[in-house]
Every structure is written in structure tokens, then in C-alpha cells.
Design a protein around this motif. Structure first.
Motif, PDB file in Angstrom:
ATOM      1  N   TRP A  84       1.118  -1.518   0.010  1.00  0.00           N
ATOM      2  CA  TRP A  84       0.100   0.609  -0.192  1.00  0.00           C
ATOM      3  C   TRP A  84       0.983   1.625   0.171  1.00  0.00           C
ATOM      4  N   THR A 141       0.508   5.489   1.681  1.00  0.00           N
ATOM      5  CA  THR A 141      -0.521   6.419   2.279  1.00  0.00           C
ATOM      6  C   THR A 141       0.619   7.299   2.132  1.00  0.00           C
ATOM      7  N   HIS A 192     -13.441   0.094   7.478  1.00  0.00           N
ATOM      8  CA  HIS A 192     -11.799  -0.419   7.672  1.00  0.00           C
ATOM      9  C   HIS A 192     -12.134  -0.123   9.272  1.00  0.00           C
ATOM     10  N   GLY A 246     -11.802   5.275   8.990  1.00  0.00           N
ATOM     11  CA  GLY A 246     -10.885   4.582   7.914  1.00  0.00           C
ATOM     12  C   GLY A 246     -11.872   3.619   7.450  1.00  0.00           C
ATOM     13  N   PHE A 280     -12.364   1.994   2.516  1.00  0.00           N
ATOM     14  CA  PHE A 280     -12.373   1.478   1.324  1.00  0.00           C
ATOM     15  C   PHE A 280     -13.271   1.721   0.270  1.00  0.00           C
ATOM     16  N   GLY A 318      -6.834  -0.899  -4.948  1.00  0.00           N
ATOM     17  CA  GLY A 318      -7.572  -0.641  -3.165  1.00  0.00           C
ATOM     18  C   GLY A 318      -6.983   0.175  -2.799  1.00  0.00           C
ATOM     19  N   SER A 319      -7.735   1.487  -3.008  1.00  0.00           N
ATOM     20  CA  SER A 319      -8.533   2.572  -2.813  1.00  0.00           C
ATOM     21  C   SER A 319      -8.738   2.920  -0.997  1.00  0.00           C
ATOM     22  N   LYS A 320      -8.497   3.807  -0.304  1.00  0.00           N
ATOM     23  CA  LYS A 320      -8.842   3.682   1.106  1.00  0.00           C
ATOM     24  C   LYS A 320      -8.361   5.353   1.302  1.00  0.00           C
ATOM     25  N   HIS A 325      -4.683   6.009   0.851  1.00  0.00           N
ATOM     26  CA  HIS A 325      -4.123   4.890  -0.320  1.00  0.00           C
ATOM     27  C   HIS A 325      -4.294   4.434  -0.939  1.00  0.00           C
ATOM     28  N   SER A 373      -8.288  -4.297  -0.338  1.00  0.00           N
ATOM     29  CA  SER A 373      -8.596  -4.023   0.746  1.00  0.00           C
ATOM     30  C   SER A 373      -7.973  -4.908   1.377  1.00  0.00           C
TER      31      SER A 373
END
Length: 704
Positions: free
Chosen positions: A452, A454, A481, A516, A518, A550-552, A578, A584
Motif C-alpha cells: 500500500w 499512504t 475498515h 477509515g 475502502f 485498493g483505494s482507502k 491510500h 482492501s
């Protein structure tokens, strides 16, 4: 009681600068209200003067002692109630032993009395945090008590070249977000103070101060705002002035800071930065993750908090890419991270920039101590920031020509099964940054792992987001999350985006606690962004969603946010974007033995748009409908000379020429016939250059 005393004012006359007020406040306070050092935090007070003159400060903790409030107290055992005594002084000469000795006697007697009742004595012993209080990972983060909502939220904005050297001009702006009108501002720089300045006498209603950087070292900036009702808010900011010989020329030898102003030039050079650094390495021990043969250092958080060590200055290498529009700072010794991207025309910064190196309670649960330094970091082979966020990375700089320069950072090849290399490239004439990661499985077998990125963001000049900051995500469904928000309880809870249960969750100010989440079921792409209208600044990420699945998003919260003291020593804060190879944290990426995976992203800062609707690699767009027109904002990543076309159900209805650049974004109006607005099913906005090349095409059914 009030005493008069002889003393010397900053101006020089031998008389007291003001009466010395000794106020004793015997109070009963629950132990959790104390700071982790077991003492009430000293707050700065000082005389209101018209010029920048010395005034009392007692912050930061590693600075020289300042005149100001002094707190005495004993460190409590859990469950104890502690008596506190505080002294406020505005005349420095009174701090003599014969004047303080009676109070010390009283403090000693009170401490002894409370110890007999079961509380542990000791004027300087730190409060002990037991294992149950340890915040081990993001899903165990706990919000702090809510702040006084009547006090204004104050930001201290710094506008200057980076790094800052002695003699450099620095513009410092103090402003506030407040429910009540603000009638005065105040600024203190280390041990100097402007005094209260009435808003009605300030140009633009903001306190803007031009400061010439002083001697090398760390300075604390304290801004205050006072409302008409008398409520006072405060914001703090750390600023570091580097030694004059720490700058380097393009060849790496000491010299002056390069200034690439030519449109077709980009340069690389090395420098350094000195940051107050807590001795976290003394509280780390060697460990290895056998699944990846990955060495890491385990942080003893309990011992660190018990002993409460103080920071000291430490110098780190700084790698810099720079062109006409951007200055990119990379810290190879602290995780190889991109620490900052400065938008030179405006002075805005894209990333959050922590000016102290301080271990936090977070990180992988088997490691902890993650450094929330800010910027863009590379997290592998596990989730929660990976293992190598604070270790030295190998690097190689390449100046290909006057128009292209890059820096590649990489994990060591020391027997670990995964290898990561990230190439950061800046091109002449471009206000966007290229980031090209490559992850390689060095083992003969398939590996499941986490990767990931950040990004810690605080776009603008305040180094903290406002409540108006909002996240721009293309998806319509998200999954939780972690959070302390009772409306979003439980990991994997699905919720609609951006509105859920009557709240616009894209706006940070509508968050109560940390959150948090996703994009669900995976990243939509090809962009994510944040924009803060308070600073009129934002950040854009362009990426391939078929690879980065993944997109957070994470934020500290707003009404009941996590406290900045968990990761820094001022009032700065951030939000996170992220991106990961897996959809995820609940899934992992897979890579065959000996295989590699590579991709390319673009990151760029955005300014002066008013807001942000969508973005691609060419430009960021803001589009808003009024009664009889469309408000349009364009921020191109390179100079644009072209035309804007507006189509209603495929029919052109408005057109205008546009000239814009990263130095001068475009904001304008496209008038339309108000009578046709209710009849249109589909609107389309197109931007083309003079050669007919389309820079962006955006369709919308209701852009209002």
C-alpha cells in the motif's frame, strides 16, 4: 495576591513590565485530564504590545526555559485525584529562589499529603500507561475528549521556500475558523510577540507577518484568535531554519539554493534538514518476519512512555527535484518517502509535513512506533504502514537531461523475499510528479503480501485540514475498515457515498470521530483527490485501477478527533489517501515466484480552483451550475491555450477561449439560456488546445 517587583522590560527601562500575579487554584481533577507527563500543560501568556517584542513562552519542551505559567503536581496512580497548583508570572526577574521557596514548601506538603492517601508522589515522574491503554493499531484508536466548540480553530500558515535558511523571507499568516466573529489576532515567534491586533485594522482581516528567518534551529510559532465574546483559540506550528552550509548545488557540493525558473529546466540536488527527533531507536529491538524473511525493529512503547524522553536535533539527508512549478523533497533515511511537494507559484504544500520525528502508537501490531512524518510512503510487506517507514532506503539519482530528473528509492537486497523500487520523476514544464513502483518476488514460490501507499495530506499552507476539506472519490459505495463513529460501527459495514443517513461524509467537518474506509468492491479510478476550499488548495492522484485495486481514506475525525499529541508536538493534522494492490486490508496481493509488477501514477497539487469536481493527468476541473450559467475552474498541469465547449444533449450551447497554467489557473463563467436548463438530460464539458487535442471531457446529468 498581587506584588510589584523591580525588573527590566524588553525595551530596557528598569521597572516591572506589569504586576506579578501569583494565583493559587486548588482543584480536584481526574487523572486522565493530565498530560502524559503527569503535569498540567503550561500555556503561553504575555504582555500585549504593538511591536514584535520578547514575551513569555514555555514551548516546545526541548527549547530554552521561557517565562510563563509554571505547573507543579504529582504523577497520579490510576484512579487517583490530584491537587494542582499553578503560578502565572509576567515578570522574569521574580523567578528567584527566595520568592518561590514558600510555594515549593506548600507543593511538597500537598504532595506528601496526597501520597498518604494512596497517590504516588513525585514532581517529575511521568504517568504510566499500562498495557490496557496501549493503542496498538488503527482499529483500536480512541478519540480524545471534545474541545471547546466556542473557541476558534486557529491555523498558522507558513509561506516560504524549502528548506528555510537564515535571512530567507518568510510570510506567516494567522487566521481562524469560528462560529463567532473574530475581533483580534496575535502571533508569537519563539520568544517574541506581536500582541493582539484588531481585525478591523488588518488588511483582509488576517494577521500577515513578514519575518526574516533567524539563526539555525527550531522555532515555535503560536497563533491566537479572540472572538467578540472573548473566547480564545490557539494554533501551534514548528518551523526549522537550516544552517547556511546545508544547501547543496546540483553537483552535491555546498553552495546556494538552485533556482530553476526556466520553462524547460529541471534539476536534482542534495541538501539536508534538521528535525527535533525523539530517541525512538533506543526503544527498538531487532525482529524478523519469517514469512518474508523481513527484518524490522520492534518498538517498546510502554517503556518509551514511562521514561518520556525528550527530542534532540538530528540532521537527515534531503534529495530535491525542482523545476519552475514544483519542488519535491525526498527523505531516503526515513523510509525513502516523498516528504513534501511545494507548489512554488503559490507557496502551497501538498502533503502534511511533520516537523518532529516522534513515534506514534500505531503501525503493525507486532512492531508499533510508526512515524507520522507526512508525505507519501511505501508500505510493505504487511498492512498498517508496513515495516520500513522509518528505515534507510537505498537510492540512485539520475539527471537524464536538463528536462528530466529522477530519484529511485529501493529496499535493501539483504535476503528478504520481496524487493520494492520506486522511481520518482519530475519533468521540465510540468506541475505533476510521476511515481513508478516495481515490486519483485525474489523467491521461487508464489507470495501473498501487502503493498500500500499512504499519502498524508494537508494541502495549503496551514499544515492542518479545515472542516471544509472534502474527499473526491468516483465510487458510490464504501466499506468501513475502522471507526469510533456509532453510525458506522463494525468493519466491512457498507455505506453509500457521499451521503449516508443525511450526512455528507465526503466533508471532513461532518465526521465526529476517526474513520477509515475502502472503495467497494474495489478502487474505481482513475483518480482520487482531496480539496480544501479554506485554503483553495488540493491534491490529485491519477492511477491505473486495474492494477492498484485498493483505494482507502482515513481521517482523524473532527468533532471528537484523535489528538495531534499522539504523533507530533504542535497542532498540525492530516488526512490520508491510500492505494494498494489488493482491494482492501482484508485481502492480499499475490505474485508468482520470480515475477514483478510495475505501474505508473501521477500526483499533483491543485490551487485556486474554488473546488474540485474531477481530474485526469492533464488537468483538474471544477464545475458548478448557477441559475443561468456554469462556473468553471481549470488547473492544468502544464500551460494550456485552448477553448472550452459546453454541450447540452450533444448540442453546443456555450464556448469560450481559455488560457491557463500551473501559475495562473482559470476561473470563469459560461452563460447559458436559463430556459433550457430544466430540459437538458445530459451536459458535457470539453477542453481542447489549439491543435484540437482534447484535454478532458466530462459528462454530468446534474452538476449543481
Amino acid at each position: 495576591m498581587t506584588l510589584s517587583c523591580p525588573g527590566r522590560t524588553p525595551a530596557g527601562p528598569t521597572r516591572c513590565a506589569g504586576p506579578l500575579a501569583w494565583r493559587r487554584w486548588p482543584t480536584l481533577e481526574p487523572c486522565p485530564a493530565l498530560t502524559r507527563h503527569g503535569r498540567e500543560r503550561a500555556r503561553p501568556v504575555g504582555p500585549a504590545v504593538d511591536a514584535l517584542t520578547p514575551g513569555p513562552l514555555r514551548w516546545p519542551p526541548w527549547g530554552e526555559p521561557r517565562r510563563g505559567p509554571v505547573a507543579f503536581g504529582s504523577s497520579p496512580e490510576p484512579g487517583c485525584i490530584m491537587h494542582t497548583m499553578r503560578i502565572d508570572a509576567t515578570c522574569g526577574s521574580v523567578f528567584r529562589a527566595w520568592r518561590i521557596r514558600p510555594l515549593l514548601l506548600w507543593a511538597t506538603l500537598l504532595t506528601l499529603a496526597w501520597s498518604l492517601l494512596g497517590c504516588a508522589p513525585g514532581l517529575s515522574a511521568p504517568a504510566v500507561l499500562n498495557q490496557a491503554e496501549t493503542i496498538a493499531r488503527e482499529d483500536a484508536r480512541r478519540p480524545l475528549p471534545q474541545h471547546d466548540s466556542s473557541a476558534p480553530i486557529v491555523t498558522v500558515e507558513v509561506r516560504a521556500a524549502t528548506p528555510i535558511y537564515p535571512g530567507d523571507p518568510v510570510t506567516i499568516v494567522v487566521r481562524a475558523i469560528s462560529q463567532e466573529p473574530v475581533d483580534a489576532y496575535r502571533l508569537a515567534i519563539d520568544d517574541a510577540d506581536t500582541g493582539w491586533r484588531a481585525v478591523k485594522r488588518l488588511p483582509g482581516g488576517l494577521l500577515s507577518f513578514e519575518w526574516t528567518a533567524g539563526e539555525p534551529g527550531s522555532y515555535v510559532l503560536i497563533g491566537q484568535a479572540r472572538t467578540t465574546a472573548g473566547a480564545v483559540g490557539e494554533g501551534r506550528r514548528l518551523l526549522t531554519v537550516e544552517p547556511p552550509d546545508s544547501s547543496s548545488s546540483q553537483s552535491g557540493q555546498p553552495g546556494s539554493r538552485p533556482d530553476p525558473t526556466a520553462q524547460d529546466t529541471v534539476i536534482f540536488y542534495a541538501s539536508s534538514v534538521t528535525l527535533p527527533t525523539y530517541p525512538f531507536a533506543e526503544y527498538q529491538s531487532q525482529a524478523v518476519d519469517p514469512a518474508y524473511r523481513w527484518p524490522y525493529r520492534r518498538f517498546d512503547r510502554d517503556r518509551f512512555w514511562q521514561q518520556a524522553p525528550q527530542p534532540s536535533p538530528q540532521t537527515y539527508q534531503l534529495l530535491i527535484l525542482e523545476n519552475r512549478y514544483l519542488q519535491v523533497l525526498i527523505l531516503p533515511e526515513l523510509g525513502g518517502r516523498i516528504w513534501q511537494v511545494l507548489h512554488k507559484p503559490s507557496g502551497n504544500r501538498m502533503f502534511y509535513q511533520n516537523n518532529v520525528v516522534k513515534p506514534s502508537p500505531w503501525g503493525p501490531p507486532q512492531q508499533l512506533g510508526w512515524l507520522a512524518l507526512g508525505g507519501l510512503e511505501w508500505n510493505l510487506p504487511v498492512i498498517e504502514h508496513g515495516y520500513d517507514w522509518g528505515t534507510p532506503w537505498d537510492y540512485r539519482a539520475l539527471q537524464e537531461s536538463d528536462t528530466v530528473a529522477s530519484v529511485t528509492v529501493a529496499t535493501p537486497r539483504d535476503g528478504r523475499l520481496l524487493h520494492a523500487s520506486i522511481t520518482v520523476t519530475l519533468r521540465a514544464g510540468s506541475a505533476s510528479l510521476e511515481v513508478a513502483p516495481t515490486i519483485t518476488n525474489l523467491s521461487p514460490d508464489e507470495l501473498q503480501f501487502d503493498y500500500w501507499q499512504t499519502a498524508m495530506l494537508a494541502p495549503g499552507t496551514g499544515n492542518r485540514p479545515s472542516p471544509d476539506l472534502h474527499f473526491v472519490l468516483p465510487g458510490q459505495l464504501m466499506t468501513v475498515h475502522s471507526t469510533a463513529n456509532p453510525d458506522l460501527t463494525g468493519p466491512t459495514l457498507l455505506f453509500t457515498w457521499p451521503h449516508y443517513k443525511g450526512r455528507d461524509l465526503s466533508r471532513l467537518g461532518n465526521w465526529r470521530e476517526y474513520l477509515g474506509f475502502f472503495e467497494y468492491p474495489a478502487a474505481h479510478g482513475p483518480f482520487t483527490a482531496v480539496y480544501d476550499p479554506w485554503y483553495d488548495a488540493g491534491a490529485v492522484r491519477i492511477y491505473p485501477p486495474e492494477i492498484m485495486r485498493g483505494s482507502k481514506v482515513f481521517g482523524l475525525g473532527w468533532e471528537n478527533a484523535l489528538g495531534s499529541d499522539l504523533f507530533t508536538d504542535d497542532d498540525s493534522a492530516y488526512v490520508e489517501l491510500h492505494g494498494g494492490l489488493a482491494p482492501s486490508f482484508f485481502e492480499q496481493a499475490r505474485l508468482a515466484g520470480g515475477a514483478s509488477i510495475s505501474w505508473q501514477e501521477q500526483w499533483y497539487p491543485v490551487v485556486d480552483l474554488g473546488d474540485l469536481t474531477t481530474a485526469n493527468a492533464n488537468l483538474a476541473l471544477h464545475l458548478a451550475r448557477t441559475a443561468d450559467a456554469f462556473q468553471v475552474g481549470l488547473y492544468p498541469t502544464r500551460p494550456l491555450n485552448g477553448v472550452i465547449n459546453l454541450l447540452a444533449d450533444g448540442v453546443p450551447v456555450a464556448r469560450r477561449a481559455v488560457v491557463a497554467s500551473p501559475e495562473a489557473p482559470f476561473q470563469g463563467v459560461l452563460p447559458v439560456d436559463g430556459a433550457i436548463l430544466p430540459q437538458v438530460q445530459q451536459w458535457q464539458l470539453q477542453v481542447e488546445d489549439q491543435q484540437g487535442q482534447r484535454w478532458i471531457s466530462y459528462e454530468m446529468s446534474d452538476p449543481s
